[in-house]
Scaffold this active site. Structure first.
Site, PDB file in Angstrom:
ATOM      1  N   CYS A 202       0.862  -1.178   0.000  1.00 11.00           N
ATOM      2  CA  CYS A 202       0.000   0.000   0.000  1.00 11.00           C
ATOM      3  C   CYS A 202       0.904   1.235   0.000  1.00 11.00           C
ATOM      4  O   CYS A 202       2.044   1.198   0.467  1.00 11.00           O
ATOM      5  CB  CYS A 202      -0.886  -0.001   1.242  1.00 11.00           C
ATOM      6  SG  CYS A 202      -1.915   1.486   1.369  1.00 11.00           S
TER       7      CYS A 202
ATOM      8  N   ASP B 292       0.598   3.728   1.781  1.00 19.35           N
ATOM      9  CA  ASP B 292       0.635   4.250   3.152  1.00 19.35           C
ATOM     10  C   ASP B 292       2.076   4.414   3.648  1.00 19.35           C
ATOM     11  O   ASP B 292       2.886   3.498   3.531  1.00 19.35           O
ATOM     12  CB  ASP B 292      -0.117   3.249   4.050  1.00 19.35           C
ATOM     13  CG  ASP B 292      -0.372   3.791   5.440  1.00 19.35           C
ATOM     14  OD1 ASP B 292       0.613   4.094   6.144  1.00 19.35           O
ATOM     15  OD2 ASP B 292      -1.548   3.918   5.823  1.00 19.35           O
TER      16      ASP B 292
ATOM     17  N   HIS C  79      -2.057  -3.919   4.976  1.00 18.09           N
ATOM     18  CA  HIS C  79      -1.682  -3.607   6.358  1.00 18.09           C
ATOM     19  C   HIS C  79      -2.906  -3.430   7.235  1.00 18.09           C
ATOM     20  O   HIS C  79      -4.022  -3.237   6.756  1.00 18.09           O
ATOM     21  CB  HIS C  79      -0.794  -2.362   6.412  1.00 18.09           C
ATOM     22  CG  HIS C  79      -1.458  -1.117   5.909  1.00 18.09           C
ATOM     23  ND1 HIS C  79      -2.010  -0.169   6.741  1.00 18.09           N
ATOM     24  CD2 HIS C  79      -1.679  -0.672   4.652  1.00 18.09           C
ATOM     25  CE1 HIS C  79      -2.528   0.808   6.013  1.00 18.09           C
ATOM     26  NE2 HIS C  79      -2.346   0.527   4.737  1.00 18.09           N
TER      27      HIS C  79
ATOM     28  N   CYS D 196      -5.964   0.414   6.884  1.00 16.12           N
ATOM     29  CA  CYS D 196      -5.737   0.971   5.552  1.00 16.12           C
ATOM     30  C   CYS D 196      -6.859   1.945   5.177  1.00 16.12           C
ATOM     31  O   CYS D 196      -8.023   1.551   5.073  1.00 16.12           O
ATOM     32  CB  CYS D 196      -5.668  -0.160   4.534  1.00 16.12           C
ATOM     33  SG  CYS D 196      -5.273   0.427   2.881  1.00 16.12           S
TER      34      CYS D 196
HETATM   35 ZN   LIG Z   1      -3.250   1.292   3.067  1.00 13.44          ZN
END
Ligand SMILES: [Zn+2]
Length: 510
Positions: free
Chosen positions: A164, A166, A233, A244
């Site tokens: 991701c 992130d 995650h 997420c």
């Molecule tokens: Zn994420």
């Protein structure tokens, strides 16, 4: 390890409904002095790598941490005579940044824009750290054997990692998975790890073409596979809020959507190139509070299940007091149990060993977080310093450093960009700081005209970002800069976003 101990290790580490529980440890927070009793540490945790990564983390944090105090000190003196020169020298000495005098010249009718200057320093520091060229070969060897030779022996010739976007996964390859860059063919991040299947197939094709043309990394007729790893995650501390963002903080949704995407990739390769061109896929989850991983070990048919996984956090607890070889055997047995295969099953052996390799590597990170962050990170949420769009940057990695969203155009990456800006705005706006965005485009210097094309691409992307978030940009809440870089990893070339053609001086664009 046999009998009850092995059974306990398996039961502790294999899903489906396991939740990580960290037991308080009396040695948390103790310094890692070289003379510390080795028995306090997990037999499989590579402390040399952990310590090198910690020194790197400290250097990165210190570099960014120096920005605000330096600017706070300079701001009240901006109308003093010779200020621009003094400020430039101070920033060179303390931040190792070259800021032109023009950007530091103030008058009482036009004071310095300290917010833009802060963003410029964040972007400049990130670029400086990229060029700092940290050693990314710390994990080149695993038990004395080169990682690329190991993965080849396990039946893989290239690894493609899609996490991701992130920022809490900013250290996914170096810190969390601890796999060397020598085995990572691609690492591209997308919000929710929702990669484009068509693009992923093109990556696979580029690797296979080199195998046919150059026998690199091995000959095309070698019976090895391309391995694509998807990383989602979740948060063990605040699962409803700090998971997420792209999947509504729902870990089941995050895992199942990514598994579906991995299956689509596998089907696409088969449909386009036939069964012999089969690829391998692997689903991995990261607890962003502890950096522990869940490995969803495929069964004999390659199928994975979001409810079936091996958890490195509980495996750490179950094996921390075992002798080294017994701990390794316990991991192998836990992986085999998760796959539903016997420990001597040849068909699943390569993938099982690879899963064990990831778990063993991650045990070092689990221990580092327990030691240095008292069990879990103090900041469960987002504290990213900037957004990186365009091509990926892996040279400088650290949890919560950058939200990275790979895209060729803002049109295709609009959702990812918006998620990133929303996340960083929430963190930056209370401090009245703008969101820094770095457009990063790579080019192949062997291709005629590629440098100029990369510059144009970077300008288009930067302009599209500024246009999409025009209100924020007009209010000084968004600062965009752009760089291009040769694919061989050489120096960054800043792109002047105010010029139409020349690619000379660095300048932030707002
Ligand atoms: Zn994420």
């Amino acid at each position: 390890m046999r009998g009850p101990a092995l059974y306990a290790a398996r039961r502790a580490s294999v899903g489906p409904h396991h939740r990580l529980r960290i037991q308080p440890r009396g040695w948390d927070g103790l310094s890692l002095a070289d003379d510390a009793p080795i028995a306090r540490y997990h037999p499989l945790a590579d402390r040399a790598i952990s310590q090198a990564l910690r020194r790197r983390a400290d250097e990165i944090e210190a570099a960014f941490g120096e920005i605000a105090p330096t600017l706070q000190e300079l701001a009240p003196r901006q109308f003093a005579p010779e200020f621009a020169q003094v400020a430039a020298e101070t920033m060179r000495a303390r931040l190792k940044l070259e800021i032109p005098h023009a950007a530091l010249t103030a008058s009482w009718t036009a004071p310095l824009d300290m917010r833009a200057l802060h963003a410029r320093c964040v972007l400049g520091t990130f670029c400086r750290l990229i060029e700092r060229a940290f050693d990314r070969g710390l994990a080149n060897l695993s038990d004395g054997e080169p990682a690329d030779a190991l993965i080849c022996r396990w039946g893989f010739h290239a690894v493609d990692i899609t996490p991701c976007a992130d920022g809490r996964l900013s250290g996914v390859t170096d810190y969390i998975l601890r796999v060397p860059s020598s085995i990572v063919a691609f690492r591209e991040s997308y919000a929710g790890a929702m990669f484009d299947v068509d693009n992923a197939v093109r990556h696979w094709e580029s690797v296979e073409l080199r195998r046919w043309r150059d026998a690199w990394p091995n000959a095309a007729d070698a019976p090895t596979r391309y391995l694509k790893i998807g990383v989602y995650h979740y948060s063990s501390v605040a699962p409803q809020h700090e998971g997420c963002a792209a999947h509504g903080s729902d870990e089941t949704r995050a895992a199942s959507a990514l598994l579906e995407r991995l299956n689509a990739f596998e089907q696409a390769v088969r449909a386009l190139h036939g069964a012999p061109a089969s690829v391998a896929t692997l689903l991995v989850g990261v607890d962003t509070d502890t950096d522990a991983i869940r490995v969803h070990v495929p069964d004999a048919s390659g199928r994975m299940d979001i409810r079936r996984h091996v958890d490195s956090g509980s495996l750490y607890d179950a094996t921390s007091r075992l002798p080294r070889e017994s701990a390794k055997e316990a991991i192998r047995d836990a992986v085999a149990a998760c796959a539903g295969a016997s420990a001597d099953d040849l068909e699943t052996e390569g993938m099982r060993w690879f899963c064990g390799y990831l778990l063993k590597n991650n045990i070092g990170q689990v221990e580092a977080v327990r030691d240095w962050h008292q069990g879990r990170y103090a900041d469960a949420g987002h504290t990213e310093r900037l957004i990186v769009v365009g091509d990926p940057v892996d040279d400088v990695q650290l949890r919560n450093l950058a939200f990275q969203a790979q895209m060729r155009t803002v049109e295709e990456g609009a959702d990812d960009l918006d998620v990133g800006i929303r996340i960083l705005r929430a963190h930056h706006a209370p401090h009245r700081l703008p969101v820094p965005v770095l457009v990063h485009i790579r080019f192949d210097p062997r291709i005629p005209g590629a440098f100029a094309a990369a510059g144009q691409h970077a300008r288009r992307l930067a302009a599209a970002i500024t246009a999409r978030h025009g209100v924020l940009a007009a209010q000084g809440e968004l600062v965009v800069a752009a760089v291009v870089r040769a694919a061989d990893g050489s120096v960054l070339t800043p792109i002047d976003l105010t010029a139409s053609q020349d690619d000379a001086p660095p300048e932030a664009h707002r």
